[in-house]
Design a protein around this motif. Structure first.
Motif, PDB file in Angstrom:
ATOM      1  N   UNK A   1     -30.961  22.754  13.483  1.00 54.66           N
ATOM      2  CA  UNK A   1     -31.329  24.018  14.116  1.00 54.66           C
ATOM      3  C   UNK A   1     -30.696  24.188  15.488  1.00 54.66           C
ATOM      4  N   UNK A   2     -30.367  23.084  16.136  1.00 52.38           N
ATOM      5  CA  UNK A   2     -29.673  23.181  17.422  1.00 52.38           C
ATOM      6  C   UNK A   2     -28.282  23.781  17.224  1.00 52.38           C
ATOM      7  N   UNK A   3     -27.552  23.326  16.205  1.00 51.78           N
ATOM      8  CA  UNK A   3     -26.239  23.891  15.899  1.00 51.78           C
ATOM      9  C   UNK A   3     -26.365  25.364  15.530  1.00 51.78           C
ATOM     10  N   UNK A   4     -27.322  25.688  14.680  1.00 48.47           N
ATOM     11  CA  UNK A   4     -27.519  27.074  14.259  1.00 48.47           C
ATOM     12  C   UNK A   4     -27.840  27.962  15.462  1.00 48.47           C
ATOM     13  N   UNK A   5     -28.724  27.491  16.324  1.00 54.98           N
ATOM     14  CA  UNK A   5     -29.119  28.263  17.507  1.00 54.98           C
ATOM     15  C   UNK A   5     -27.954  28.449  18.457  1.00 54.98           C
ATOM     16  N   UNK A   6     -27.251  27.373  18.753  1.00 53.16           N
ATOM     17  CA  UNK A   6     -26.111  27.430  19.668  1.00 53.16           C
ATOM     18  C   UNK A   6     -25.032  28.381  19.122  1.00 53.16           C
ATOM     19  N   UNK A   7     -24.801  28.312  17.824  1.00 53.87           N
ATOM     20  CA  UNK A   7     -23.786  29.171  17.203  1.00 53.87           C
ATOM     21  C   UNK A   7     -24.203  30.635  17.223  1.00 53.87           C
ATOM     22  N   UNK A   8     -25.478  30.918  16.948  1.00 56.06           N
ATOM     23  CA  UNK A   8     -25.975  32.290  16.993  1.00 56.06           C
ATOM     24  C   UNK A   8     -25.883  32.841  18.410  1.00 56.06           C
ATOM     25  N   UNK A   9     -26.239  32.025  19.390  1.00 51.83           N
ATOM     26  CA  UNK A   9     -26.172  32.453  20.791  1.00 51.83           C
ATOM     27  C   UNK A   9     -24.726  32.770  21.185  1.00 51.83           C
ATOM     28  N   UNK A  10     -23.812  31.896  20.808  1.00 49.68           N
ATOM     29  CA  UNK A  10     -22.406  32.095  21.131  1.00 49.68           C
ATOM     30  C   UNK A  10     -21.860  33.343  20.449  1.00 49.68           C
ATOM     31  N   UNK A  11     -22.231  33.543  19.195  1.00 53.57           N
ATOM     32  CA  UNK A  11     -21.778  34.725  18.470  1.00 53.57           C
ATOM     33  C   UNK A  11     -22.314  35.994  19.119  1.00 53.57           C
ATOM     34  N   UNK A  12     -23.566  35.957  19.538  1.00 55.99           N
ATOM     35  CA  UNK A  12     -24.162  37.109  20.223  1.00 55.99           C
ATOM     36  C   UNK A  12     -23.391  37.431  21.502  1.00 55.99           C
ATOM     37  N   UNK A  13     -23.113  36.413  22.285  1.00 59.65           N
ATOM     38  CA  UNK A  13     -22.442  36.606  23.569  1.00 59.65           C
ATOM     39  C   UNK A  13     -21.007  37.090  23.407  1.00 59.65           C
ATOM     40  N   UNK A  14     -20.272  36.466  22.512  1.00 60.49           N
ATOM     41  CA  UNK A  14     -18.874  36.851  22.354  1.00 60.49           C
ATOM     42  C   UNK A  14     -18.735  38.214  21.685  1.00 60.49           C
ATOM     43  N   UNK A  15     -19.703  38.593  20.874  1.00 67.58           N
ATOM     44  CA  UNK A  15     -19.678  39.920  20.260  1.00 67.58           C
ATOM     45  C   UNK A  15     -19.726  40.998  21.327  1.00 67.58           C
ATOM     46  N   UNK A  16     -20.492  40.764  22.365  1.00 63.46           N
ATOM     47  CA  UNK A  16     -20.603  41.743  23.442  1.00 63.46           C
ATOM     48  C   UNK A  16     -19.258  41.965  24.129  1.00 63.46           C
TER      49      UNK A  16
END
Length: 119
Positions: free
Chosen positions: A51-66
């Motif tokens: 879940x740490x990988x999933x969370x970190x990846x979701x956070x990064x995707x959210x940020x870079x999408x912006x």
């Protein structure tokens, strides 16, 4: 996600204002290359119980999408991140197929936006 545009043209216009067509192109290229890896991190992390990988990846995707105005993708990645923050990995996992579909739509829209004037 309903209500969110796939791309915010104003965000792409800002990139052009700040650094010209070169910055816009570079940001789209970087996002297009790296975002699928972030998606894989969400998918693989959830599948493996990391879940740490999933969370970190979701956070990064959210940020870079912006950065490139990928509003709908960023909003969905943020929703997955919030679900993981709340310990709800099963509901987060149920959104992966939607995330995959939206990733495809976003990458297609960004490819079309790479050279909008045909120059």
């Amino acid at each position: 996600m309903a209500g969110e545009p796939t791309l915010d043209a104003a965000a792409l216009d800002r990139l052009t204002e700040w650094g010209g067509a070169e910055l816009r192109e570079k940001m789209i290229e970087l996002f297009s290359r790296n975002a699928p890896e972030r998606l894989n991190g969400v998918r693989d992390g959830l599948a493996a119980g990391d879940l740490e990988l999933a969370h970190r990846s979701a956070h990064s995707l959210k940020s870079t999408s912006a950065n490139v105005g990928a509003e709908a993708l960023g909003a969905l990645a943020g929703r997955i991140e919030a679900l993981l923050d709340g310990g709800n990995s099963s509901e987060a996992g149920a959104l992966v197929a939607e995330l995959e579909q939206l990733m495809g739509e976003t990458l297609t829209a960004l490819a079309a936006a790479r050279n909008p004037e045909g120059a």
